[in-house]
Motif scaffolding. Structure first.
Motif, mmCIF file in Angstrom:
data_model
loop_
_atom_site.group_PDB
_atom_site.id
_atom_site.type_symbol
_atom_site.label_atom_id
_atom_site.label_comp_id
_atom_site.label_asym_id
_atom_site.label_seq_id
_atom_site.Cartn_x
_atom_site.Cartn_y
_atom_site.Cartn_z
ATOM 1 N N ALA A 1 13.479 -6.320 -3.569
ATOM 2 C CA ALA A 1 12.353 -5.451 -3.909
ATOM 3 C C ALA A 1 12.708 -4.037 -3.483
ATOM 4 C CB ALA A 1 11.084 -5.919 -3.208
ATOM 5 N N ILE A 2 12.089 -3.045 -4.129
ATOM 6 C CA ILE A 2 12.326 -1.650 -3.784
ATOM 7 C C ILE A 2 11.723 -1.369 -2.404
ATOM 8 C CG2 ILE A 2 11.828 0.740 -4.452
ATOM 9 C CD1 ILE A 2 11.748 -0.224 -7.348
ATOM 10 N N PHE A 3 12.459 -0.634 -1.576
ATOM 11 C CA PHE A 3 12.017 -0.337 -0.209
ATOM 12 C C PHE A 3 12.166 1.167 0.023
ATOM 13 C CE2 PHE A 3 12.974 -0.054 4.424
ATOM 14 C CZ PHE A 3 11.772 -0.536 4.895
ATOM 15 N N ASN A 4 11.254 1.944 -0.527
ATOM 16 C CA ASN A 4 11.301 3.408 -0.402
ATOM 17 C C ASN A 4 10.130 3.908 0.436
ATOM 18 O OD1 ASN A 4 13.610 3.554 -1.890
ATOM 19 N ND2 ASN A 4 12.610 4.097 -3.798
ATOM 20 N N ILE A 5 9.905 3.274 1.592
ATOM 21 C CA ILE A 5 8.779 3.633 2.457
ATOM 22 C C ILE A 5 9.318 4.354 3.679
ATOM 23 C CG2 ILE A 5 6.796 2.757 3.736
ATOM 24 C CD1 ILE A 5 6.983 0.275 1.851
ATOM 25 N N LYS B 1 0.830 -1.205 0.000
ATOM 26 C CA LYS B 1 0.000 0.000 0.000
ATOM 27 C C LYS B 1 0.865 1.256 0.000
ATOM 28 C CE LYS B 1 -4.014 -2.041 2.340
ATOM 29 N NZ LYS B 1 -4.829 -2.038 3.580
ATOM 30 N N LYS B 2 1.951 1.245 0.774
ATOM 31 C CA LYS B 2 2.820 2.414 0.831
ATOM 32 C C LYS B 2 3.568 2.605 -0.489
ATOM 33 C CE LYS B 2 3.434 2.708 5.839
ATOM 34 N NZ LYS B 2 4.375 2.728 6.974
ATOM 35 N N ARG B 3 3.941 1.491 -1.133
ATOM 36 C CA ARG B 3 4.587 1.613 -2.448
ATOM 37 C C ARG B 3 3.632 2.259 -3.447
ATOM 38 N NH1 ARG B 3 7.260 -3.347 -1.126
ATOM 39 N NH2 ARG B 3 5.544 -4.588 -1.956
ATOM 40 N N ALA B 4 2.333 1.897 -3.352
ATOM 41 C CA ALA B 4 1.320 2.492 -4.234
ATOM 42 C C ALA B 4 1.238 4.002 -3.995
ATOM 43 C CB ALA B 4 -0.043 1.838 -3.999
ATOM 44 N N GLU B 5 1.264 4.416 -2.717
ATOM 45 C CA GLU B 5 1.219 5.844 -2.381
ATOM 46 C C GLU B 5 2.396 6.587 -3.007
ATOM 47 O OE1 GLU B 5 0.859 6.879 1.673
ATOM 48 O OE2 GLU B 5 -0.752 5.461 2.083
ATOM 49 N N ILE B 6 3.584 6.010 -2.843
ATOM 50 C CA ILE B 6 4.799 6.670 -3.343
ATOM 51 C C ILE B 6 4.737 6.836 -4.857
ATOM 52 C CG2 ILE B 6 7.291 6.358 -3.670
ATOM 53 C CD1 ILE B 6 7.283 4.973 -0.898
#
Length: 471
Positions: A332-336, A26-31
Motif C-alpha cells: 500500500a502507498i505510505f506517504n504519511i 485518515k492521513k492518506r485522505a488528507e494527502i
C-alpha cells in the motif's frame, strides 16, 4: 489463565493495529485532498472530521461539502463498488460510536445506490416500478428521522393486521424507509458540520476584523500629509489646508516620474479624479470598514519562482516514474509524513529550504506463528501486520552531489511500538521523517534489503525479521 492472558494481549494488540490502520487511512485522505486528487471516500472522511467538535481541521482541508449522501450523484457503477469497499474498511476499523453511526448510515445508502446501478446495467428494472418508486420517494423526502420512524411503525402495523393490503407495495415502502432514515440521520450530522464551520468562519473573521480595525484606527489617527497639484498640503485628519513646510531632503529629479508626452487612447478614456474628492472617498470607505463586523479574507496564490518550477518538474518526473510501478498484492502507498520541530539550517541564508518529494510503500501480510495457526486458518486469516517498507526519496537538486543523503532512527521515551525514521540531506533540502513500526530489520540482500542513492533518488527498502519459536 495463560490462554486468557494471551487472548487479552492479542485483543489489545489487534485494537492498536486497527487504530494504526485507521489513522493511516485518515492521513492518506488528507494527502490526497491537499494534492487535489481526492477520492469520494476522502470527502466523506473529512466530512466526518468536520462534525467532530474536538477535531481541529487543517485550513487546507476546508473543502465545500454537501450532504454526505449526495456523493453518489454522477458516480459510475465501478466507482460506487470501490466506495462500498472503502466504507466497509472504515466500518471494520472505527471504534467511535458516533463515527460508526455515520458509516452505518452511509453503507445503507451506498448499497441502495449499488443495487440501483446494477439493475440499470442489467436492464432488470421494470418500467411499471418506476412511477411507484417515485411516488414513495416523494412521500418520504423532507421528513425527519422521527417522522420516518412513526411511518415505519404504521406500515409494520398495517402489514401485521388482518386487513387486506397490497403486500408488495408496503414492503417496498419499508425497504425505501430504511434508506431514507439513513439519509435523515446523515442530514442531521451534516447540520452539525455546517454549524461548526460557520462558527469557525465567524471566529476567523472576528480575528481578521480586529486586526484590520486596529490598522485603520492607526491610519486615521496619524497625521499623514498629502500634496495636491498646487503644492499645498492638507491633513488626512481634518482636511484643513496648511502652509507647506520646508523639505528635509533635497529634491532630486529621480524622485518624480517622467511626464508622459502623449496619452494613449485607453488612458484618454479614463475618468479624471480630483485628489481631494478621492481622499474623502478613501476616508469614508475606511470608516465603513471600521463599522463592519466581518472582513472577508482573500487569499492570493503565490507565483512560484522559475527555479522552483524547474525543480518541481524534475521531482515530478521522478515521482511519476516511481508511482507508475504496480503495487504488489500486499503493498500500500505510505506517504504519511511526520511533523518535525522547526529547524534552522546553517545554509538557509544562501539557499531556500525545501522538502523533497517522495513515494513510499508499506508491505503487510499474515504472520503464521503458533498462536495464529491455532486460532486462524486461510478462510479466516489473522489481522495483517506491517512486514516492511520501501522508501523512495527524490533529491534531484542537491548542491553537493558527492555526499549522499542519510537516515537515522529516533526513538521516543514511553513509546516502544513505533519509531521515527529521519532522512537527512544537504542544501537545499530539509529533513523529513516518517513513523514506522519498531521491529528488528532484515539486512540480507536476499531478503529484500536495499540502501542506495543513484541519479537523485534515495532508496531504502527493508523487511522485518521473522522469529520462529520451537516447542
Amino acid at each position: 489463565m495463560q490462554r486468557e492472558a494471551e487472548n487479552a494481549t492479542l485483543g489489545d494488540w489487534a485494537s492498536k493495529e486497527d487504530e494504526f490502520h485507521l489513522e493511516q487511512a485518515k492521513k492518506r485522505a488528507e494527502i490526497r485532498i491537499k494534492e487535489s486528487r481526492a477520492k469520494p471516500i476522502d470527502i466523506l472522511a473529512i466530512n466526518l472530521r468536520l462534525a467532530d467538535e474536538s477535531d481541529e481541521v487543517d485550513e487546507a482541508l476546508e473543502i465545500d461539502v454537501d450532504e454526505p449522501y449526495t456523493i453518489f450523484e454522477n458516480l459510475t457503477l465501478q466507482e460506487v463498488e470501490e466506495l462500498h469497499q472503502d466504507i466497509q474498511k472504515y466500518l471494520s476499523l472505527e471504534k467511535n460510536p458516533n463515527n460508526l453511526d455515520f458509516w452505518r448510515a452511509m453503507i445503507v445508502v451506498c448499497e441502495d445506490k449499488l443495487s440501483e446501478l446494477q439493475e440499470d446495467e442489467k436492464n432488470v428494472a421494470a418500467n411499471v416500478i418506476a412511477p411507484v418508486k417515485d411516488e414513495i420517494n416523494n412521500m418520504m423526502a423532507g421528513k425527519t428521522y422521527e417522522q420516518l420512524n412513526k411511518l415505519q411503525i404504521q406500515i409494520q402495523n398495517k402489514l401485521s393486521g388482518n386487513e387486506p393490503v397490497e403486500v408488495e407495495f408496503w414492503e417496498q415502502q419499508l425497504k425505501a424507509l430504511t434508506v431514507w432514515k439513513a439519509k435523515a440521520k446523515l442530514k442531521a450530522m451534516h447540520e452539525i458540520v455546517l454549524r461548526k464551520r460557520l462558527e469557525q468562519l465567524r471566529k476567523k473573521q472576528r480575528q481578521e476584523a480586529i486586526k484590520v480595525q486596529e490598522e485603520l484606527e492607526s491610519a486615521l489617527a496619524s497625521h499623514n500629509i498629502y500634496h495636491d497639484y498646487t503644492g499645498q498640503e492638507y491633513s488626512t485628519e481634518d482636511d484643513v489646508v496648511k502652509t507647506p513646510e520646508p523639505m528635509v531632503e533635497e529634491y532630486d529629479r529621480s524622485m518624480s516620474p517622467r511626464p508622459i508626452e502623449r496619452l494613449s487612447r485607453e488612458d484618454k478614456q479614463y475618468e479624471i479624479i480630483d485628489p481631494k474628492e478621492d481622499l474623502k472617498k478613501l476616508k469614508e470607505r475606511r470608516r465603513e470598514v471600521l463599522r463592519n463586523q466581518f472582513i472577508p479574507m482573500k487569499v492570493q496564490p503565490k507565483k512560484p519562482a522559475p527555479e522552483d518550477e524547474e525543480e518541481s518538474m524534475v521531482s515530478k518526473v521522478l515521482y511519476e516514474r516511481e508511482a507508475a510501478k504496480d503495487l504488489d498484492e500486499d503493498e500500500a502507498i505510505f506517504n504519511i509524513e511526520e511533523e518535525l520541530a522547526k529547524t534552522t539550517y546553517l545554509w538557509q541564508d544562501k539557499y531556500r529550504p525545501r522538502k523533497p518529494r517522495y513515494f513510499n510503500r508499506v508491505h503487510t501480510g499474515y504472520e503464521w506463528n503458533k498462536y495464529n495457526q491455532t486460532h486462524y486458518d486461510s478462510d479466516n486469516p489473522p489481522p495483517k501486520v506491517v512486514q516492511g517498507y520501501k522508501f523512495n526519496i527524490f533529491y534531484p537538486d542537491l548542491i553537493d552531489k558527492t555526499k549522499a543523503p542519510t537516515y537515522k532512527i529516533e526513538r521516543e521515551s514511553g513509546n516502544s511500538d513505533t519509531v521515527l525514521i529521519r532522512f537527512i540531506a544537504g542544501p537545499p533540502y530539509e529533513d523529513i521523517a516518517f513513523r514506522i513500526v519498531n521491529r528488528e530489520w532484515e539486512y540480507s540482500h536476499k531478503k529484500g534489503f536495499k540502501s542506495s542513492f543513484d541519479r537523485g533518488v534515495l532508496q531504502l527498502h527493508f523487511h522485518f525479521k521473522r522469529h520462529y519459536y520451537r516447542r
